[in-house]
Motif scaffolding. Structure first.
Motif, PDB file in Angstrom:
ATOM      1  N   GLU A 247       5.061 -21.997  -4.980  1.00  0.00           N
ATOM      2  CA  GLU A 247       3.682 -22.486  -5.055  1.00  0.00           C
ATOM      3  C   GLU A 247       2.758 -21.455  -5.701  1.00  0.00           C
ATOM      4  O   GLU A 247       1.990 -21.772  -6.621  1.00  0.00           O
ATOM      5  CB  GLU A 247       3.168 -22.835  -3.658  1.00  0.00           C
ATOM      6  N   PHE A 248       2.823 -20.219  -5.221  1.00  0.00           N
ATOM      7  CA  PHE A 248       1.879 -19.224  -5.719  1.00  0.00           C
ATOM      8  C   PHE A 248       2.296 -18.621  -7.056  1.00  0.00           C
ATOM      9  O   PHE A 248       1.454 -18.110  -7.792  1.00  0.00           O
ATOM     10  CB  PHE A 248       1.666 -18.138  -4.660  1.00  0.00           C
TER      11      PHE A 248
ATOM     12  N   TRP B 212       0.639 -21.011  -9.507  1.00  0.00           N
ATOM     13  CA  TRP B 212      -0.788 -20.734  -9.678  1.00  0.00           C
ATOM     14  C   TRP B 212      -1.035 -19.380 -10.341  1.00  0.00           C
ATOM     15  O   TRP B 212      -2.008 -19.217 -11.083  1.00  0.00           O
ATOM     16  CB  TRP B 212      -1.493 -20.792  -8.326  1.00  0.00           C
TER      17      TRP B 212
ATOM     18  N   THR C   5      -3.586 -17.727 -14.167  1.00  0.00           N
ATOM     19  CA  THR C   5      -4.696 -16.784 -14.016  1.00  0.00           C
ATOM     20  C   THR C   5      -5.528 -16.669 -15.293  1.00  0.00           C
ATOM     21  O   THR C   5      -6.750 -16.858 -15.278  1.00  0.00           O
ATOM     22  CB  THR C   5      -4.173 -15.395 -13.619  1.00  0.00           C
TER      23      THR C   5
ATOM     24  N   THR D 184      -2.094 -29.302  -3.065  1.00  0.00           N
ATOM     25  CA  THR D 184      -2.565 -28.012  -3.575  1.00  0.00           C
ATOM     26  C   THR D 184      -2.229 -27.859  -5.054  1.00  0.00           C
ATOM     27  O   THR D 184      -3.011 -27.296  -5.826  1.00  0.00           O
ATOM     28  CB  THR D 184      -1.940 -26.855  -2.772  1.00  0.00           C
ATOM     29  N   CYS D 185      -1.059 -28.357  -5.458  1.00  0.00           N
ATOM     30  CA  CYS D 185      -0.614 -28.208  -6.846  1.00  0.00           C
ATOM     31  C   CYS D 185      -1.021 -29.382  -7.738  1.00  0.00           C
ATOM     32  O   CYS D 185      -0.829 -29.319  -8.958  1.00  0.00           O
ATOM     33  CB  CYS D 185       0.905 -28.037  -6.897  1.00  0.00           C
TER      34      CYS D 185
ATOM     35  N   ILE E 232      -2.988 -28.898 -11.168  1.00  0.00           N
ATOM     36  CA  ILE E 232      -2.433 -28.072 -12.252  1.00  0.00           C
ATOM     37  C   ILE E 232      -2.319 -28.835 -13.571  1.00  0.00           C
ATOM     38  O   ILE E 232      -2.804 -28.352 -14.614  1.00  0.00           O
ATOM     39  CB  ILE E 232      -1.077 -27.470 -11.827  1.00  0.00           C
TER      40      ILE E 232
ATOM     41  N   ILE F 139      -9.609 -29.307  -7.779  1.00  0.00           N
ATOM     42  CA  ILE F 139      -9.457 -28.025  -7.078  1.00  0.00           C
ATOM     43  C   ILE F 139     -10.341 -27.997  -5.846  1.00  0.00           C
ATOM     44  O   ILE F 139      -9.932 -27.574  -4.758  1.00  0.00           O
ATOM     45  CB  ILE F 139      -9.795 -26.848  -8.017  1.00  0.00           C
TER      46      ILE F 139
ATOM     47  N   SER G 282      -5.244 -27.233   1.251  1.00  0.00           N
ATOM     48  CA  SER G 282      -4.798 -25.899   0.848  1.00  0.00           C
ATOM     49  C   SER G 282      -4.573 -25.000   2.060  1.00  0.00           C
ATOM     50  O   SER G 282      -5.195 -23.944   2.205  1.00  0.00           O
ATOM     51  CB  SER G 282      -5.831 -25.274  -0.101  1.00  0.00           C
TER      52      SER G 282
ATOM     53  N   ALA H 156       3.844 -24.211 -15.338  1.00  0.00           N
ATOM     54  CA  ALA H 156       3.324 -24.185 -13.970  1.00  0.00           C
ATOM     55  C   ALA H 156       3.533 -25.538 -13.283  1.00  0.00           C
ATOM     56  O   ALA H 156       3.880 -25.604 -12.096  1.00  0.00           O
ATOM     57  CB  ALA H 156       1.840 -23.822 -13.983  1.00  0.00           C
TER      58      ALA H 156
END
Length: 453
Positions: free
Chosen positions: A20-21, A24, A28, A85-86, A89, A103, A110, A167
């Motif tokens: 997941e992270f 994300w 960046t 949460t995703c 994207i 978002i 989240s 992603a």
């Protein structure tokens, strides 16, 4: 029918968090670009507004999702939280406005860490829990060691569309992993067999859950400590890399290296050092040591004006990363097995609230002290008495958190006093035989020492 692959373990949780992270983290650089292109006149204001709404929704929803996972199981809510949460994207390049709107709304889901920590609590014994939570936190750091640099490289050489595609595929892989490989961790006898149970407003009200926390002094002190220590940390995340770029004059490459080095040091701190400290100086003293490192780190960020000072403070920041897993261990001692998700939801909700307040607070303090995040030369920085006022004020907040943490008892047996009254009240958690205090992450009740219960 058995779902997933093998028995539930910490490694299932680690893979979910990493994917997941990592997804994300790849975004960046593209996200900063899209943010500036979408809101060229009010970039930082809109960023604070988006993160603020997301943080507020996280705060409102975290206790409910945590409590529901105590009743209906972790696996379903892992799927829900990761999916929503995703979900924003792929919208980054399709429609930036819908991307930022999603978002904000996705803040309601989240809270993956809330469910993950409860999942780990289900499958670990008390003596293993601090190490397990350190591993989860280190995995989070590991996912961010290389992903920003990889995302920046792909963006520069192949464009943002490829970064968004990669992603999205990683996020889909995470969802498929939960569907196909993650087994349920909550024993069948501890959850309801039907999804038709009524949901009371008391269960969904985050402020009611916080009032219940206030009935137990230990959990209240821990929650205050989390709020005062994470508020400056959340603000730091929102502006620090921009601060390095515009005020300290770090190049993009140097910033990517900085992220990688601090990430690697954080992994070492949250695995090797955390385990050693928990065994030698104890849970509470480990929390105090982590807060001490955080005070030093923020003060150094606030007063430092040279690049080497930022590197030194970054090393200290890596050591301060032991605080949250150690706090998680402490708070779970005040929880029963069937309440892990509820208090973990409270702690995650407080962090979500900080994620909303922190960025706005830091931006306001920069404005108040007339420190703009662009157009500052190195010569001007050297003449500033306090180059980073928000960081220095953040150090003061963590100092108060340190003083509060001094009053947290080292050993707190799980007690039903704060939540016993919920039995028979019609709330979801009241469906369990035992309804004591919810806990967050690590060491707690003897019942959890037997993972077959």
């Amino acid at each position: 029918m058995q779902q997933g692959i093998g028995k539930p373990s910490v490694y299932h949780a680690v893979v979910v968090i990493f994917l997941e992270f990592f997804a994300w983290g790849l975004l960046t650089t593209p996200m900063l670009t899209v943010l500036h292109e979408t809101f060229p006149q009010h970039t930082f204001l809109m960023n604070g507004l988006i993160q603020g709404v997301k943080g507020l929704l996280s705060f409102m929803s975290a206790p409910l999702i945590g409590a529901l996972s105590d009743v209906w199981g972790r696996r379903s809510f892992l799927l829900v939280t990761v999916f929503f949460t995703c979900a924003p994207i792929p919208l980054m390049r399709l429609s930036p406005w819908w991307y930022f709107a999603m978002i904000s709304v996705s803040g309601a889901f989240s809270v993956t860490f809330s469910v993950i920590f409860a999942y780990v609590a289900d499958v670990t014994e008390e003596r293993e829990r601090s190490t397990a939570y350190g591993l989860v936190s280190a995995t989070f750091a590991a996912s961010l060691v290389t992903s920003p640099a990889i995302g920046a490289y792909l963006s520069t050489n192949y464009g943002d569309n490829l970064v968004v595609l990669v992603a999205t595929l990683i996020a889909l892989a995470d969802i498929c992993f939960i569907l196909l490989a993650v087994p349920e961790s909550l024993p069948e006898k501890m959850r309801l067999n039907t999804w038709g149970a009524p949901i009371s407003w008391e269960q969904a009200d985050p402020f009611a859950s916080l009032r219940r926390v206030g009935k137990d002094t230990t959990v209240l002190l821990i929650c205050i400590t989390v709020f005062l220590s994470y508020l400056p940390e959340a603000g730091q995340y929102s502006s620090f890399f921009l601060y390095l770029r515009q005020v300290i004059n770090f190049s993009p490459t140097t910033i990517a290296v900085f992220i990688g080095v601090v990430g690697i040091l954080s992994i070492l701190a949250q695995t090797l050092f955390l385990t050693l400290l928990m065994r030698t100086i104890g849970n509470k003293n480990t929390v105090l040591l982590g807060l001490g490192f955080q005070i030093l780190q923020l003060a150094w960020y606030g007063l430092g004006s040279e690049p080497w000072m930022m590197w030194a403070a970054g090393a200290v920041a890596a050591m301060s990363s032991i605080t949250f897993p150690a706090v998680s261990a402490l708070v779970s001692r005040s929880a029963d097995p069937d309440q892990q998700g509820l208090v973990q939801g409270m702690i995650t909700g407080i962090r979500g609230l900080c994620n909303g307040l922190g960025p706005a607070l830091y931006g306001f303090i920069f404005f108040l002290f007339n420190v703009e995040l662009s157009g500052i030369t190195s010569n001007e920085v050297s003449h500033l008495i306090v180059p980073g006022p928000p960081f220095l004020l953040g150090a003061c907040a963590v100092l108060v958190a340190f003083l509060v943490a001094l009053f947290i008892p080292e050993h707190q047996p799980a007690s039903a006093s704060a939540f016993q009254e919920r039995k028979g009240s019609g709330s979801l958690a009241g469906a369990h035989v035992n309804t004591p205090l919810p806990g967050s992450d690590e060491d707690f009740e003897p019942l959890l020492e037997d993972s077959t219960v």
